[in-house]
Write a protein that holds these residues in place. Structure first.
Motif, PDB file in Angstrom:
ATOM      1  N   UNK A   5       0.864  -1.180   0.000  1.00  0.00           N
ATOM      2  CA  UNK A   5       0.000   0.000   0.000  1.00  0.00           C
ATOM      3  C   UNK A   5       0.900   1.230   0.000  1.00  0.00           C
ATOM      4  N   UNK A   6       0.675   2.139  -0.957  1.00  0.00           N
ATOM      5  CA  UNK A   6       1.440   3.379  -1.012  1.00  0.00           C
ATOM      6  C   UNK A   6       0.525   4.540  -0.653  1.00  0.00           C
ATOM      7  N   UNK A   7       0.917   5.312   0.357  1.00  0.00           N
ATOM      8  CA  UNK A   7       0.096   6.414   0.864  1.00  0.00           C
ATOM      9  C   UNK A   7       0.843   7.727   0.684  1.00  0.00           C
ATOM     10  N   UNK A   8       0.155   8.717   0.121  1.00  0.00           N
ATOM     11  CA  UNK A   8       0.744  10.038  -0.061  1.00  0.00           C
ATOM     12  C   UNK A   8      -0.242  10.939  -0.765  1.00  0.00           C
ATOM     13  N   UNK A   9       0.185  12.140  -1.143  1.00  0.00           N
ATOM     14  CA  UNK A   9      -0.728  13.044  -1.847  1.00  0.00           C
ATOM     15  C   UNK A   9      -1.180  12.455  -3.180  1.00  0.00           C
ATOM     16  N   UNK A  48     -12.668  19.476   2.529  1.00  0.00           N
ATOM     17  CA  UNK A  48     -12.323  18.451   1.534  1.00  0.00           C
ATOM     18  C   UNK A  48     -11.056  17.710   1.942  1.00  0.00           C
ATOM     19  N   UNK A  49     -10.066  18.437   2.471  1.00  0.00           N
ATOM     20  CA  UNK A  49      -8.822  17.798   2.895  1.00  0.00           C
ATOM     21  C   UNK A  49      -9.066  16.831   4.052  1.00  0.00           C
ATOM     22  N   UNK A  50      -9.940  17.223   4.977  1.00  0.00           N
ATOM     23  CA  UNK A  50     -10.291  16.322   6.085  1.00  0.00           C
ATOM     24  C   UNK A  50     -10.951  15.065   5.546  1.00  0.00           C
ATOM     25  N   UNK A  51     -11.852  15.248   4.575  1.00  0.00           N
ATOM     26  CA  UNK A  51     -12.523  14.091   3.981  1.00  0.00           C
ATOM     27  C   UNK A  51     -11.515  13.171   3.279  1.00  0.00           C
ATOM     28  N   UNK A  52     -10.577  13.746   2.541  1.00  0.00           N
ATOM     29  CA  UNK A  52      -9.551  12.935   1.877  1.00  0.00           C
ATOM     30  C   UNK A  52      -8.771  12.114   2.899  1.00  0.00           C
ATOM     31  N   UNK A  53      -8.438  12.746   4.022  1.00  0.00           N
ATOM     32  CA  UNK A  53      -7.666  12.078   5.064  1.00  0.00           C
ATOM     33  C   UNK A  53      -8.464  10.930   5.684  1.00  0.00           C
ATOM     34  N   UNK A  54      -9.718  11.181   6.032  1.00  0.00           N
ATOM     35  CA  UNK A  54     -10.569  10.145   6.636  1.00  0.00           C
ATOM     36  C   UNK A  54     -10.826   9.014   5.645  1.00  0.00           C
ATOM     37  N   UNK A  55     -11.008   9.373   4.384  1.00  0.00           N
ATOM     38  CA  UNK A  55     -11.224   8.367   3.348  1.00  0.00           C
ATOM     39  C   UNK A  55      -9.989   7.471   3.202  1.00  0.00           C
ATOM     40  N   UNK A  71       3.431  -4.690   3.020  1.00  0.00           N
ATOM     41  CA  UNK A  71       4.196  -3.459   3.258  1.00  0.00           C
ATOM     42  C   UNK A  71       3.286  -2.255   3.087  1.00  0.00           C
ATOM     43  N   UNK A  72       3.429  -1.269   3.979  1.00  0.00           N
ATOM     44  CA  UNK A  72       2.788   0.031   3.808  1.00  0.00           C
ATOM     45  C   UNK A  72       3.904   1.060   3.603  1.00  0.00           C
ATOM     46  N   UNK A  73       3.894   1.663   2.437  1.00  0.00           N
ATOM     47  CA  UNK A  73       4.929   2.611   2.012  1.00  0.00           C
ATOM     48  C   UNK A  73       4.323   4.008   2.093  1.00  0.00           C
ATOM     49  N   UNK A  74       4.788   4.806   3.062  1.00  0.00           N
ATOM     50  CA  UNK A  74       4.190   6.102   3.365  1.00  0.00           C
ATOM     51  C   UNK A  74       5.140   7.223   2.968  1.00  0.00           C
ATOM     52  N   UNK A  75       4.650   8.159   2.163  1.00  0.00           N
ATOM     53  CA  UNK A  75       5.427   9.336   1.769  1.00  0.00           C
ATOM     54  C   UNK A  75       5.098  10.497   2.702  1.00  0.00           C
ATOM     55  N   UNK A  85       0.815  11.422   9.093  1.00  0.00           N
ATOM     56  CA  UNK A  85       1.298  10.098   8.700  1.00  0.00           C
ATOM     57  C   UNK A  85       1.555   9.201   9.908  1.00  0.00           C
ATOM     58  N   UNK A  86       1.722   9.782  11.093  1.00  0.00           N
ATOM     59  CA  UNK A  86       1.866   8.965  12.302  1.00  0.00           C
ATOM     60  C   UNK A  86       0.626   8.092  12.523  1.00  0.00           C
ATOM     61  N   UNK A  87      -0.541   8.619  12.149  1.00  0.00           N
ATOM     62  CA  UNK A  87      -1.768   7.847  12.302  1.00  0.00           C
ATOM     63  C   UNK A  87      -1.738   6.623  11.396  1.00  0.00           C
ATOM     64  N   UNK A  88      -1.265   6.800  10.171  1.00  0.00           N
ATOM     65  CA  UNK A  88      -1.160   5.669   9.246  1.00  0.00           C
ATOM     66  C   UNK A  88      -0.135   4.648   9.735  1.00  0.00           C
TER      67      UNK A  88
END
Length: 346
Positions: A5-9, A48-55, A71-75, A85-88
């Protein structure tokens, strides 16, 4: 098959991290690794940014439950990006996945030093929970190794490189990509352009990016810099045309990791003038494929621009070396092979 899983903008967002993720989406293919992309941020209203984060949190939980995620790959960068990103990190660890944090922030050390002691402790505790930290240069590798106990790996940014060098050595356009700010050396560049005077009036300097537009416009107007244009943010489709028509790229930054703007311009054979900070000396070999100065030295910046504008032969030699350097070290194919090997090793 390794599931990542890749997480970032969102890859359509503005900024270097989004460009890195867009390159992954476009070019990374493997029979041994599958990447699931989760966008945690995108330009828009605060709601909208809060919604993106919760989603993104919901998508991470869903994939962790329904897929065998390895693996979770966080940018991330610094400031709010890191704290989000600490939450992720905590969620990924809850599902027993391996976690790598891909650090892009060029000012992380300054940010960290300004945090209260209790927040510094929280940051280090989260860094120690990771399985890998990914950085862009050897200098940052040393920094994080001194800060925490997690293994640190250098993985440079990469770009698509034209097979043949498309450099236009007769162009009259000098460009700079990046947020318009003091940190990027934007005002140093404006002062250097002013000092170049009428002798170089035939050259147009275009600042591409967002940031402190109003202050830049005021300085341009006050100093009657008629050959300076603010080009705004550039979408990927426009950038190709710009790269094919640029004579030089100037990025006199005070802090950097390994800027995508330098890699992209050098891939197109454009000589760079930049500063001896962060990972920039890994790719710009001073006097060989570009020029390096100390940040804040407007006099040296003026001289560097004038030297290259005055010497067509030197520009061409630097262009050839710049294109070759990125092709051999920072091409997408070479980088994707490294990523596949790293994912496989975890």
């Amino acid at each position: 098959m390794k599931n990542v899983i890749m997480i970032g903008p969102a890859s359509v967002s503005k900024g270097g991290i989004a460009t890195v993720i867009a390159n992954f989406e476009k070019t990374f293919t493997s029979e041994k690794v599958k990447i699931h992309y989760i966008a945690s941020w995108k330009e828009g209203s605060p709601l909208f940014k809060v919604w993106m984060f919760l989603q993104a949190i919901m998508k991470l939980c869903y994939l962790a439950i329904t897929q065998n995620i390895n693996i979770v790959h966080i940018h991330t960068s610094q400031k709010g990006s890191l704290y989000r990103k600490m939450i992720f990190i905590n969620i990924a660890k809850l599902f027993r996945a391996k976690v790598m944090l891909h650090m892009h922030g060029s000012r992380f050390g300054i940010f960290y030093d300004k945090q209260p002691k209790f927040l510094q402790k929280i940051i280090v505790n989260h860094l120690n929970r990771l399985d890998y930290i990914i950085v862009l240069s050897e200098a940052w590798k040393t920094y994080y190794e001194n800060l925490c106990d997690t293994p640190v790996t250098v993985m440079e940014n990469a770009v698509e490189v034209p097979f043949n060098n498309p450099y236009n050595n007769t162009s009259k356009t000098i460009v700079t990509f990046g947020n318009i700010s003091q940190e990027k050396g934007s005002y140093d560049l404006l002062r250097a352009i002013q000092s170049l005077g009428a002798n170089y009036q035939e050259y147009e300097f275009i600042f591409y990016g967002i940031g402190d537009i109003s202050s830049a416009e005021e300085q341009i107007k006050q100093n009657q810099l008629t050959n300076v244009t603010l080009g705004g943010w550039v979408e990927s489709e426009q950038k190709q045309t710009i790269l094919e028509g640029a004579l030089l790229h100037v990025l006199p930054s005070y802090h950097e990791a390994l800027p995508m703007a330098i890699l992209e311009t050098m891939a197109h054979g454009i000589p760079n003038i930049s500063t001896n900070v962060g990972g920039i000396p890994q790719i710009i070999n001073n006097q060989q494929n570009g020029l390096l100065i100390e940040p804040g030295d407007v006099h040296k910046l003026h001289d560097a621009i004038a030297d290259l504008l005055d010497n067509q032969e030197t520009r061409q030699e630097m262009s050839t070396r710049a294109h070759q350097a990125v092709q051999s070290q920072f091409s997408m194919d070479a980088c994707n092979t490294k990523w596949e090997q790293l994912y496989q090793s975890i």
